[in-house]
Design a protein around this motif. Structure first.
Motif, PDB file in Angstrom:
ATOM      1  N   ARG A 105       0.840  -1.210   0.000  1.00  0.00           N
ATOM      2  CA  ARG A 105       0.000   0.000   0.000  1.00  0.00           C
ATOM      3  C   ARG A 105       0.869   1.251   0.000  1.00  0.00           C
ATOM      4  O   ARG A 105       0.559   2.226  -0.671  1.00  0.00           O
ATOM      5  CB  ARG A 105      -0.918   0.014   1.228  1.00  0.00           C
ATOM      6  N   HIS A 106       1.957   1.213   0.764  1.00  0.00           N
ATOM      7  CA  HIS A 106       2.877   2.353   0.805  1.00  0.00           C
ATOM      8  C   HIS A 106       3.480   2.615  -0.581  1.00  0.00           C
ATOM      9  O   HIS A 106       3.437   3.741  -1.089  1.00  0.00           O
ATOM     10  CB  HIS A 106       3.980   2.079   1.835  1.00  0.00           C
ATOM     11  N   GLU A 107       4.014   1.567  -1.195  1.00  0.00           N
ATOM     12  CA  GLU A 107       4.629   1.739  -2.518  1.00  0.00           C
ATOM     13  C   GLU A 107       3.596   2.172  -3.552  1.00  0.00           C
ATOM     14  O   GLU A 107       3.904   2.902  -4.482  1.00  0.00           O
ATOM     15  CB  GLU A 107       5.323   0.438  -2.975  1.00  0.00           C
ATOM     16  N   CYS A 108       2.364   1.700  -3.363  1.00  0.00           N
ATOM     17  CA  CYS A 108       1.294   2.074  -4.284  1.00  0.00           C
ATOM     18  C   CYS A 108       1.034   3.586  -4.197  1.00  0.00           C
ATOM     19  O   CYS A 108       0.676   4.219  -5.192  1.00  0.00           O
ATOM     20  CB  CYS A 108       0.030   1.271  -3.969  1.00  0.00           C
ATOM     21  N   GLY A 109       1.258   4.165  -2.999  1.00  0.00           N
ATOM     22  CA  GLY A 109       1.137   5.620  -2.834  1.00  0.00           C
ATOM     23  C   GLY A 109       2.127   6.344  -3.737  1.00  0.00           C
ATOM     24  O   GLY A 109       1.792   7.332  -4.395  1.00  0.00           O
ATOM     25  N   HIS A 110       3.375   5.842  -3.802  1.00  0.00           N
ATOM     26  CA  HIS A 110       4.369   6.441  -4.708  1.00  0.00           C
ATOM     27  C   HIS A 110       3.939   6.222  -6.163  1.00  0.00           C
ATOM     28  O   HIS A 110       4.032   7.121  -6.988  1.00  0.00           O
ATOM     29  CB  HIS A 110       5.740   5.792  -4.513  1.00  0.00           C
ATOM     30  N   ALA A 111       3.476   4.996  -6.445  1.00  0.00           N
ATOM     31  CA  ALA A 111       3.110   4.654  -7.827  1.00  0.00           C
ATOM     32  C   ALA A 111       1.974   5.540  -8.331  1.00  0.00           C
ATOM     33  O   ALA A 111       1.995   6.005  -9.479  1.00  0.00           O
ATOM     34  CB  ALA A 111       2.725   3.173  -7.917  1.00  0.00           C
ATOM     35  N   TRP A 156       7.922   6.218  12.476  1.00  0.00           N
ATOM     36  CA  TRP A 156       7.304   7.486  12.054  1.00  0.00           C
ATOM     37  C   TRP A 156       7.771   7.844  10.640  1.00  0.00           C
ATOM     38  O   TRP A 156       8.158   8.972  10.346  1.00  0.00           O
ATOM     39  CB  TRP A 156       7.685   8.606  13.056  1.00  0.00           C
ATOM     40  N   TYR A 157       7.751   6.848   9.779  1.00  0.00           N
ATOM     41  CA  TYR A 157       8.367   7.003   8.468  1.00  0.00           C
ATOM     42  C   TYR A 157       7.730   8.123   7.644  1.00  0.00           C
ATOM     43  O   TYR A 157       8.375   8.704   6.775  1.00  0.00           O
ATOM     44  CB  TYR A 157       8.329   5.663   7.708  1.00  0.00           C
ATOM     45  N   ALA A 158       6.457   8.461   7.948  1.00  0.00           N
ATOM     46  CA  ALA A 158       5.797   9.558   7.215  1.00  0.00           C
ATOM     47  C   ALA A 158       6.572  10.857   7.381  1.00  0.00           C
ATOM     48  O   ALA A 158       6.461  11.760   6.558  1.00  0.00           O
ATOM     49  CB  ALA A 158       4.364   9.728   7.707  1.00  0.00           C
ATOM     50  N   ASP A 163       7.210  13.161   0.236  1.00  0.00           N
ATOM     51  CA  ASP A 163       6.783  12.032  -0.619  1.00  0.00           C
ATOM     52  C   ASP A 163       6.424  10.808   0.222  1.00  0.00           C
ATOM     53  O   ASP A 163       5.494  10.052  -0.110  1.00  0.00           O
ATOM     54  CB  ASP A 163       7.909  11.627  -1.589  1.00  0.00           C
ATOM     55  N   GLU A 164       7.179  10.591   1.297  1.00  0.00           N
ATOM     56  CA  GLU A 164       6.896   9.457   2.179  1.00  0.00           C
ATOM     57  C   GLU A 164       5.615   9.717   2.979  1.00  0.00           C
ATOM     58  O   GLU A 164       4.831   8.805   3.235  1.00  0.00           O
ATOM     59  CB  GLU A 164       8.071   9.187   3.133  1.00  0.00           C
ATOM     60  N   ASP A 165       5.423  10.977   3.350  1.00  0.00           N
ATOM     61  CA  ASP A 165       4.207  11.372   4.065  1.00  0.00           C
ATOM     62  C   ASP A 165       2.980  11.056   3.191  1.00  0.00           C
ATOM     63  O   ASP A 165       2.001  10.459   3.648  1.00  0.00           O
ATOM     64  CB  ASP A 165       4.297  12.881   4.370  1.00  0.00           C
ATOM     65  N   SER A 339      14.840   2.936   3.782  1.00  0.00           N
ATOM     66  CA  SER A 339      14.227   3.553   2.612  1.00  0.00           C
ATOM     67  C   SER A 339      13.281   2.576   1.946  1.00  0.00           C
ATOM     68  O   SER A 339      13.680   1.500   1.555  1.00  0.00           O
ATOM     69  CB  SER A 339      15.271   4.055   1.634  1.00  0.00           C
ATOM     70  N   VAL A 340      12.027   2.940   1.908  1.00  0.00           N
ATOM     71  CA  VAL A 340      11.031   2.118   1.217  1.00  0.00           C
ATOM     72  C   VAL A 340      10.142   3.002   0.377  1.00  0.00           C
ATOM     73  O   VAL A 340      10.002   4.155   0.652  1.00  0.00           O
ATOM     74  CB  VAL A 340      10.152   1.278   2.183  1.00  0.00           C
TER      75      VAL A 340
HETATM   76 ZN   LIG Z   1       8.446   5.208   0.364  1.00  0.00          ZN
END
Ligand SMILES: [Zn+2]
Length: 340
Positions: A105-111, A156-158, A163-165, A339-340
Motif C-alpha cells: 500500500r505504501h509503494e502504491c502511494g508512490h506509484a 514514524w516514516y511519514a 513524498d513518504e508522508d 528507505s522504502v
Molecule cells: Zn516510500
C-alpha cells in the motif's frame, strides 16, 4: 521434493549464495505474492480507482522514479530465499502477509503519484511540503508524538520526506474505510491530509493516469550479481550506519568486581536473544544493526575483562536501557537508514 520446486530449494546457504539472482528463476505469479498483489488490486477497485500498478520482483521494496510500478524484493517469492534473507539480515521485511500488504500500500502511494503527478501541484505542496525537500530518509529527526502525520510503517516514516508522508497517508486511506480513518485521526492535523487525499482520489477515480510508461528498474530476472555479493553490499550499508558506544559506559554498568562475580560476557550471552528482541521491538531499529551492536559490546566487555554480580537484575535493566538509548539517539541524530 514437491513438483515444480527449483533445484536450489534444498541447497545449503553457501551453495545458494554462489548463485546469481537472475538464475534463481523466481516468478511473482508462482508465489504467495500473487495473492498479495491480487488483494492490492481488489482494494484499489473497491476505492473506485482504475490504476493497477505494474508489480514485479526487484532487489528491494521501491517504486521506480516517475513510473507507476512497484518492485517487491525477490526473496519474498520463495520460502527458501526468505530463510536465507533471515539468516543473512536477521529479519524479513514484508515476510508476513500483513506487513507485505502494508508495504504494498505504501509503494502504491508512490506509484499513484508517479501516475498522476500530484506532487507537482501547488495545493499538494501546501499540505505535504515541498517535494523538492532534500531526500534523505537517513537524516530525518522524527517527533514521535506529532499528530501531523499518520502512523503506518515503523519509525514514524511519514516524517522522513513529503513524498513518504503522501505514501503513508495513501496507505492508511487505502487500507481502512473512511469512517475508520476519520475516527482514528479525529482531532489530528493528519486528518486534513487524509481528507485532501480523499478528494484527490475522487478525481483519480474518473481521470485516466497521465503516465502509463512501464520500466522495470533492477528487475530480479536481470540481476547478474550473486546472492553473496548482494548480501555483502547490504551489510556494508548497515555497517556504515552503526551506532557508537563508550568504554566508560560499559565500566559503569558492569562495575561489580566482587568475589563470586561472573564475566559480563556470560551474562550478555545468556540474555542476548531476549535483549535483542525487546530492543528491536521498542526502538523499531533493524535487528541486524541491534545484533551487531550487541555483538560488539560482548567483544568489548571481554577485552576489558568486565564482570557482573550473578543474577543482578539491576545489570539487566541498565544494559537494556543503555542499548535502547544508543539506538534511539542514533535514530534522532540522523544516521538512521530506512528507505522504502
Ligand atoms: Zn516510500
Amino acid at each position: 521434493m514437491q513438483a515444480g520446486e527449483p533445484i536450489w530449494h534444498k541447497f545449503k546457504d553457501e551453495e545458494l549464495l554462489a548463485m546469481r539472482i537472475c538464475d534463481l528463476g523466481v516468478r511473482l505469479e508462482q508465489s504467495d505474492l500473487k495473492e498479495r498483489v491480487g488483494q492490492l488490486y481488489d482494494e484499489l477497485a473497491a476505492r473506485g480507482l482504475s490504476l493497477r500498478p505494474d508489480v514485479y520482483l526487484g532487489d528491494e521494496w521501491f517504486s521506480p522514479e516517475g513510473i507507476p510500478a512497484i518492485a517487491i524484493p525477490f526473496y519474498l517469492a520463495h520460502p527458501r530465499l526468505k530463510a536465507l534473507e533471515l539468516s543473512q539480515m536477521l529479519e524479513v521485511e514484508g515476510g508476513s502477509p500483513e506487513s507485505c500488504q502494508m508495504l504494498l500500500r505504501h509503494e502504491c502511494g508512490h506509484a499513484i503519484d508517479h501516475a498522476y503527478g500530484y506532487s507537482s501541484r501547488e495545493d499538494w505542496s501546501s499540505i505535504f511540503g515541498s517535494p523538492e525537500a532534500e531526500y534523505a530518509p537517513e537524516t530525518y529527526t522524527p517527533r514521535p508524538y506529532s499528530k501531523s502525520f499518520v502512523r503506518h510503517l515503523p519509525n514514524w516514516y511519514a516524517q522522513a520526506h513529503p513524498d513518504e508522508d503522501f505514501a503513508e497517508t495513501f496507505a492508511v486511506w487505502l487500507g481502512s474505510q473512511p469512517d475508520e480513518w476519520r475516527q482514528r485521526y479525529k482531532g489530528w492535523k493528519a486528518l486534513e491530509k487524509l481528507e485532501y487525499l480523499n478528494t484527490l482520489m475522487q478525481d483519480a477515480a474518473v481521470a485516466p493516469p497521465r503516465v502509463i510508461r512501464r520500466r522495470r528498474t533492477s528487475e530480479a530476472s536481470k540481476l547478474r550479481t550473486t546472492l553473496a555479493r548482494h548480501y555483502a553490499a547490504r551489510r556494508k550499508l548497515y555497517a556504515a550506519d552503526f551506532p557508537d558506544f563508550y568504554d566508560a559506559d560499559l565500566r559503569q554498568i558492569f562495575r561489580n568486581n566482587e568475589p563470586g562475580s561472573q564475566p559480563a560476557v556470560t551474562v550478555l550471552k545468556k540474555y542476548r536473544v531476549a535483549l535483542i528482541a525487546s530492543i528491536t521491538q521498542w526502538t523499531g531499529q533493524r535487528k541486524y544493526i541491534v545484533n551487531m551492536l550487541v555483538r560488539k559490546i560482548i567483544d568489548r566487555c571481554h577485552e576489558l575483562g568486565l564482570t557482573a554480580a550473578p543474577g543482578s537484575v539491576q545489570v539487566h535493566f541498565e544494559l537494556a536501557s543503555y542499548i535502547a538509548s544508543l539506538v534511539t539517539n542514533h535514530l534522532y541524530t540522523g544516521r538512521f537508514k530506512r528507505s522504502v
